[in-house]
Design an enzyme around this catalytic site. Structure first.
Site, PDB file in Angstrom:
ATOM      1  N   GLY A 146     -11.695 -35.154   8.241  1.00 55.57           N
ATOM      2  CA  GLY A 146     -12.135 -35.185   9.640  1.00 55.57           C
ATOM      3  C   GLY A 146     -11.736 -36.494  10.294  1.00 55.57           C
ATOM      4  O   GLY A 146     -10.760 -37.137   9.891  1.00 55.57           O
ATOM      5  N   SER A 147     -12.529 -36.891  11.279  1.00 55.03           N
ATOM      6  CA  SER A 147     -12.170 -38.075  12.056  1.00 55.03           C
ATOM      7  C   SER A 147     -12.452 -39.363  11.277  1.00 55.03           C
ATOM      8  O   SER A 147     -13.260 -39.388  10.342  1.00 55.03           O
ATOM      9  CB  SER A 147     -12.979 -38.099  13.347  1.00 55.03           C
ATOM     10  N   GLY A 151     -15.517 -40.576   8.695  1.00 58.87           N
ATOM     11  CA  GLY A 151     -15.265 -41.217   7.409  1.00 58.87           C
ATOM     12  C   GLY A 151     -15.939 -42.581   7.291  1.00 58.87           C
ATOM     13  O   GLY A 151     -16.398 -42.983   6.221  1.00 58.87           O
ATOM     14  N   GLU A 200      -9.978 -37.894   3.904  1.00 59.78           N
ATOM     15  CA  GLU A 200      -8.739 -37.502   4.600  1.00 59.78           C
ATOM     16  C   GLU A 200      -9.044 -37.585   6.081  1.00 59.78           C
ATOM     17  O   GLU A 200      -9.561 -36.642   6.678  1.00 59.78           O
ATOM     18  CB  GLU A 200      -8.367 -36.050   4.244  1.00 59.78           C
TER      19      GLU A 200
END
Ligand code: UN1
Length: 478
Positions: A210-211, A215, A232
């Site tokens: 995600g963004s 994270g 990721e």
């Protein structure tokens, strides 16, 4: 929770989110399943993934269509995503016989050292809307052969894709017969569901896509309990085009990577760094291609550009374009189209934005089809621009000059986890390790040795002599 289709904004389904009590029970069931599953030999675990691959093949069309309905991908990209799941299953089946450890030379006589890989535990998988099935499969196919159990928290925008994958998994499980129940489960919910996975010590690995903002929260929270994370996150992927590039190839490569999936891949090309001598020609050709792109219902044949996922995504795109304009950018495209036909959906013309410098807006990831164009004189300048963003996922160079391409791939070249030559930044095959560094989060999924994240390593020293020599020559005579 209501699920809407980005195609026309219509409601596809209403779902009831799981309660936190249900979530906690699901984690407990996964933990129990793992304790049994870890003792099943890895090649026998591979058999389950082989069956999963078969079931996915049988439902490829239907699953692909569901991706189009729920995430708005064009038919070919929806099917491509299902193919990505099939591919990772095949990869994982082979891997189930290749979870190799090492034999290490011991410094002591009559001793042997080795390294053994053991199943890790419960893997929590948090995924985004843009690859609503494949990212689950990358994680789950590997986690299963590695002897782990999986709990999946899909994006709130694409829960139906998750339920469909779970149903296909159940079919594989029914044919497998031997394994424990609850090896794969889906949690429907929002942020709180993700937080439960993040904070629960029974979840050994949290694999989150995600963004960067997400994270930044997940990473430290999992670290606080000494759990493992695989992140990721965002990409701000650039293509460098040199004077020695095959421009036909470059136009096609850039167009697919910048416009494909409506610019909503983490690997989408967001920046074009082009040599001054070819910039006018290339930008002109790209504008021509952009002008002819068929935008519309992604299920219709011939459509190349489907909708943005929702209104918020459209607004973020407009905000970025306004900011780019204020920073001196010359914008072509970017406006909403097909508003009459689809009043509650957001179709846009992809944007090309010529910039004089790499401003703050260019350095941010906007999840939409915006291609910023920057010009350069020397390759070193191009490489510096390419690397001067916080993200480090994917990158590419178009050139037929060996010196240029090797420089790009070298230690002083691209700092991304993915660096390509004469292809765009998106559409990676599953055989390679997928992921990137810096604010992209450092995780690697999918091929190569990414499986190691799903296992724990034990170093073993075995003494088969009758003496007890100590390492480092230490004496301890009793
Ligand atoms: C993502 O956008 O989250 O390389 C994953 C690609 C795909 C995966 C993208 N194989 O574009």
């Amino acid at each position: 929770m209501s699920v809407r289709s980005p195609i026309d904004g219509g409601i596809l389904a209403h779902l009831r989110p799981h309660s936190s009590e249900e979530l906690s029970k699901a984690i407990a069931r996964a933990h129990d399943a793992w304790q049994v599953w870890r003792t099943v030999p890895a090649p026998a675990r591979g058999e389950l993934v082989r069956l999963l691959g078969q079931e996915l093949r049988a439902e490829k069309q239907a699953l692909g269509q569901l991706i189009s309905l729920e995430a708005g991908k064009i038919t070919s990209e929806g099917l491509g995503e299902v193919q990505e799941m099939i591919d990772i299953c095949d990869f994982a089946v082979g891997l189930s016989r290749q979870l190799y450890g090492l034999t290490i030379a011991s410094e002591r006589p009559g001793h042997r050292m080795l390294e053994t890989w053991h199943p890790l535990g419960v893997v929590g998988v948090i995924t985004a809307f843009n690859f609503p099935m494949a990212v689950w499969a990358w994680n789950t196919a590997l986690a299963l052969v590695c002897g782990d159990a999986v709990i999946w928290k899909p994006s709130e925008k694409t829960p139906l894709c998750a339920l469909a994958c779970q149903a296909v998994f159940e079919r594989a499980m029914a044919r497998y017969e031997a394994g424990p129940a609850h090896l794969s489960q889906v949690l429907i919910g929002g942020r709180e569901a993700g937080e439960l996975l993040v904070d629960d010590p029974r979840v050994a690995l949290v694999s989150a896509t995600g963004s960067t903002r997400m994270g930044r929260e997940v990473g430290p929270r999992v670290a606080r309990r000494f759990g493992r994370v695989l992140l990721e996150l965002g990409g701000n992927n650039a293509v460098i085009v040199t004077p020695n590039a095959d421009l036909d190839l470059a136009v096609r490569g850039i167009a697919f990577a910048a416009v494909g999936t409506a610019g909503q891949r983490c690997t989408s090309t967001r920046r074009l760094i082009v040599h001054r001598s070819v910039s006018e020609q290339l930008v002109e050709r790209l504008k021509q291609v952009y002008g002819k792109l068929r935008i519309g219902n992604p299920l219709q044949e011939g459509t190349l550009l489907g909708p943005l996922v929702d209104r918020a995504s459209f607004e973020a795109m407009q905000t970025a374009l306004d900011a780019a304009r204020a920073q001196g950018g010359r914008v072509s495209g970017g406006e909403r189209v097909l508003e009459d036909e689809f009043a509650s959906a957001y179709y846009v013309r992809p944007a090309i934005v010529e910039m004089d410098s790499q401003t703050d807006t260019v350095r941010q990831e906007t999840f939409a089809p915006i291609l910023y164009v920057l010009r350069y004189e020397d390759l070193s300048e191009a490489l510096a621009l390419q690397n001067d963003v916080p993200q480090g996922l994917s990158s590419a160079i178009f050139s037929n000059d060996l010196r240029e391409t090797e420089e790009f791939l070298s230690v002083s070249g691209s700092d991304c986890g993915i660096a390509n030559v004469n292809i765009g930044t998106s559409g990676a095959e599953i055989g390679g390790a997928f992921g990137g560094d810096k604010e992209t989060g450092g995780g690697r999924e999918s091929g190569s040795d990414a499986w190691r994240a799903y296992m724990r390593r034990a170093t073993n020293t075995i003494n088969y002599s009758r003496e007890l020599p100590l390492a480092q020559g230490v004496k301890f005579d009793l």
